[in-house]
Write a protein that holds these residues in place. Structure first.
Motif, PDB file in Angstrom:
ATOM      1  N   LEU A  16      18.614 -18.706 -25.292  1.00  0.00           N
ATOM      2  CA  LEU A  16      18.139 -19.079 -23.968  1.00  0.00           C
ATOM      3  C   LEU A  16      17.049 -18.101 -23.550  1.00  0.00           C
ATOM      4  CD1 LEU A  16      21.570 -19.806 -22.206  1.00  0.00           C
ATOM      5  CD2 LEU A  16      19.985 -21.464 -23.217  1.00  0.00           C
ATOM      6  N   MET A  17      15.863 -18.631 -23.314  1.00  0.00           N
ATOM      7  CA  MET A  17      14.728 -17.802 -22.940  1.00  0.00           C
ATOM      8  C   MET A  17      14.298 -18.130 -21.521  1.00  0.00           C
ATOM      9  SD  MET A  17      12.499 -18.148 -26.478  1.00  0.00           S
ATOM     10  CE  MET A  17      11.357 -16.844 -25.956  1.00  0.00           C
ATOM     11  N   GLY A  18      13.685 -17.158 -20.865  1.00  0.00           N
ATOM     12  CA  GLY A  18      13.186 -17.396 -19.515  1.00  0.00           C
ATOM     13  C   GLY A  18      13.074 -16.104 -18.745  1.00  0.00           C
ATOM     14  N   PRO A  19      12.398 -16.131 -17.591  1.00  0.00           N
ATOM     15  CA  PRO A  19      12.208 -14.909 -16.803  1.00  0.00           C
ATOM     16  C   PRO A  19      13.521 -14.423 -16.201  1.00  0.00           C
ATOM     17  CG  PRO A  19      11.432 -16.825 -15.598  1.00  0.00           C
ATOM     18  CD  PRO A  19      11.764 -17.298 -16.983  1.00  0.00           C
ATOM     19  N   PHE A  20      13.533 -13.178 -15.769  1.00  0.00           N
ATOM     20  CA  PHE A  20      14.715 -12.631 -15.108  1.00  0.00           C
ATOM     21  C   PHE A  20      15.073 -13.492 -13.903  1.00  0.00           C
ATOM     22  CE2 PHE A  20      12.919  -8.680 -17.035  1.00  0.00           C
ATOM     23  CZ  PHE A  20      13.985  -8.414 -17.883  1.00  0.00           C
ATOM     24  N   GLY A  21      16.386 -13.746 -13.728  1.00  0.00           N
ATOM     25  CA  GLY A  21      16.860 -14.467 -12.549  1.00  0.00           C
ATOM     26  C   GLY A  21      16.718 -15.963 -12.613  1.00  0.00           C
ATOM     27  N   CYS A  22      16.393 -16.519 -13.802  1.00  0.00           N
ATOM     28  CA  CYS A  22      16.186 -17.966 -13.878  1.00  0.00           C
ATOM     29  C   CYS A  22      17.486 -18.733 -14.128  1.00  0.00           C
ATOM     30  CB  CYS A  22      15.160 -18.302 -14.954  1.00  0.00           C
ATOM     31  SG  CYS A  22      15.756 -18.010 -16.649  1.00  0.00           S
ATOM     32  N   GLY A  23      18.571 -18.040 -14.482  1.00  0.00           N
ATOM     33  CA  GLY A  23      19.847 -18.714 -14.714  1.00  0.00           C
ATOM     34  C   GLY A  23      20.382 -18.568 -16.129  1.00  0.00           C
TER      35      GLY A  23
END
Length: 439
Positions: free
Chosen positions: A303-310
């Protein structure tokens, strides 16, 4: 019964009216000259009961059963305490049933594995107490006490070392409690191997309790414990019975108990934030992807994504779902994982680096949160590579979250993550969650 026991029973007399031995208490073995027992003497039948009683007293004097007489099957809770997960209660019930069957027919080996306070010693003592009640000569002893008993016999003028050693290794039923808590000197390892190997060769019944993973036990001993024709290994997944009932037994390294409220039901698609439609659909798809993985965890999920995205919410939701399904995962933040490994370097640590690393890399479902936030060093890179490489080759289910781009991840790790045959990559496009609704 052969003459190995003759020098242990003192001057117990035979029956003076016995027509077989004429009161001597033993007779010459009448076997062919090619038989290994030729020329040896045997205990006469008139003396068997006294000899057996004497051996039982000797073994009982080495045991701690007087102090453990209150530990019986009658007062063991075969389903554990209230509030356990189904898989935890089930593991206790399986261990109880196996111990009960063994106690009533001591044959083969029973190996009970579990954390401190899970009930291993209670079950082992229950076996011993029932066996003694059934007139089975039984030695129940913790492994450190066993080794101390052997060491002390070197300086005890009334007890020969070889006699004490023979008493232990040839006990009709041997119960070794707390295997693995001993000081693992070469002498101690060799004595334990000699005892276990003797009982293995002669197929003598034995019970062992340990909190060690089988993989960390010395190789010669492990090979015997894993013989399916002789040994039954039972793992107890329950938490310490003495701890508060609210503790449901998460792994001591796991952060999942702090994230118990992170479930699929509580994951929001954030429509009320006024996010673009494609972002909302991306969150809905992320929810579905992680639900599907949780229902049947196979391969890897990144799971990739910016901090705080879930990302962490969804990873923890997978973990919480698996607990309810009876398969507890280990969720750990990558920097914390490395700190736990470093902590084993301390002289005060009760856990070796090898043991800690093995239990992490072999856990059935591993959830690594925040890959890329750890400090980098040659040692860190090597340990993470060893972890990734083992789980990849062993095809062990793994969930990983990261805020890094793939190009920022160590190339050796990245090569495993981009293998589409085994790893699913999902990028969450939502911005940091603020909880602020759009007006």
């Amino acid at each position: 019964m052969n003459t190995d026991f003759l020098d242990k029973i003192g001057d117990l007399p035979g029956d003076p009216d016995c027509p077989v031995c004429s009161g001597l208490g033993y007779i010459r073995s009448e076997v062919p000259v090619e038989d290994p027992g030729f020329g040896k003497v045997q205990i006469c039948s008139c003396r068997q009961d006294d000899v057996s009683a004497h051996i039982r007293r000797q073994l009982f004097s080495l045991s701690n059963l007087n102090e453990l007489s209150n530990l019986t099957f009658d007062n063991f809770q075969p389903h554990g305490r209230i509030g356990l997960w189904a898989y935890q209660a089930g593991s206790i019930e399986r261990a109880y049933n196996q111990a009960w069957q063994f106690a009533n027919n001591p044959s083969g080996w029973l190996v009970l594995i579990g954390a401190y306070g899970c009930g291993k010693t209670h079950l082992a003592a229950s076996i011993a107490n029932l066996a003694v009640a059934n007139q089975v000569p039984t030695l129940f002893i913790t492994v450190p006490d066993l080794l101390d008993s052997l060491r002390f016999s070197y300086n005890d003028p009334e007890v020969r070392f070889q006699d004490r050693f023979e008493n232990i290794r040839s006990a009709p039923l041997l119960i070794l409690d707390d295997f693995g808590t001993q000081n693992a000197t070469p002498w101690a390892q060799e004595k334990l191997f000699q005892i276990i190997n003797y009982r293995y060769i002669n197929r003598l019944p034995m019970v062992i309790t340990t909190n060690l993973p089988v993989e960390t036990i010395e190789g010669r001993i492990r090979s015997r414990l894993e013989d399916p024709e002789l040994a039954t290994i039972v793992r107890i997944d329950a938490p310490d019975y003495r701890r508060p009932a609210g503790d449901i037994g998460h792994h001591e390294l796991s952060s999942l108990d702090l994230l118990h409220d992170k479930t699929f039901d509580k994951f929001q698609n954030r429509k009320d934030e006024g996010l673009p439609r494609d972002v909302i659909k991306n969150l809905e798809k992320a929810l579905q992807v992680t639900k599907n993985y949780a229902s049947d965890p196979k391969g890897w999920l990144l799971l990739m994504g910016p901090f705080g995205c879930g990302k962490t919410h969804l990873a923890a939701a997978i973990g919480n779902y698996r607990i309810e399904s009876g398969q507890p995962p280990l969720l750990i933040v990558v920097p914390d994982l490395l700190d736990h490994l470093r902590a084993t370097f301390s002289p005060e640590s009760s856990v070796s680096l090898d043991r800690r690393f093995l239990e992490i890399r072999n856990t059935p479902l591993l959830i690594l949160d925040d890959l890329g936030t750890q400090a980098t060093s040659a040692w860190v890179k090597e340990k993470l590579y060893q972890l990734f490489n083992h789980r990849f080759n062993a095809r062990l289910p793994t969930v990983i979250t990261t805020s890094n781009e793939l190009e920022e991840i160590d190339p050796r790790l990245r090569s495993r993550l981009i293998d589409k045959r085994y790893c699913t990559i999902f990028a969450i496009t939502a911005p940091v969650y603020t909880g602020v609704r759009s007006k």
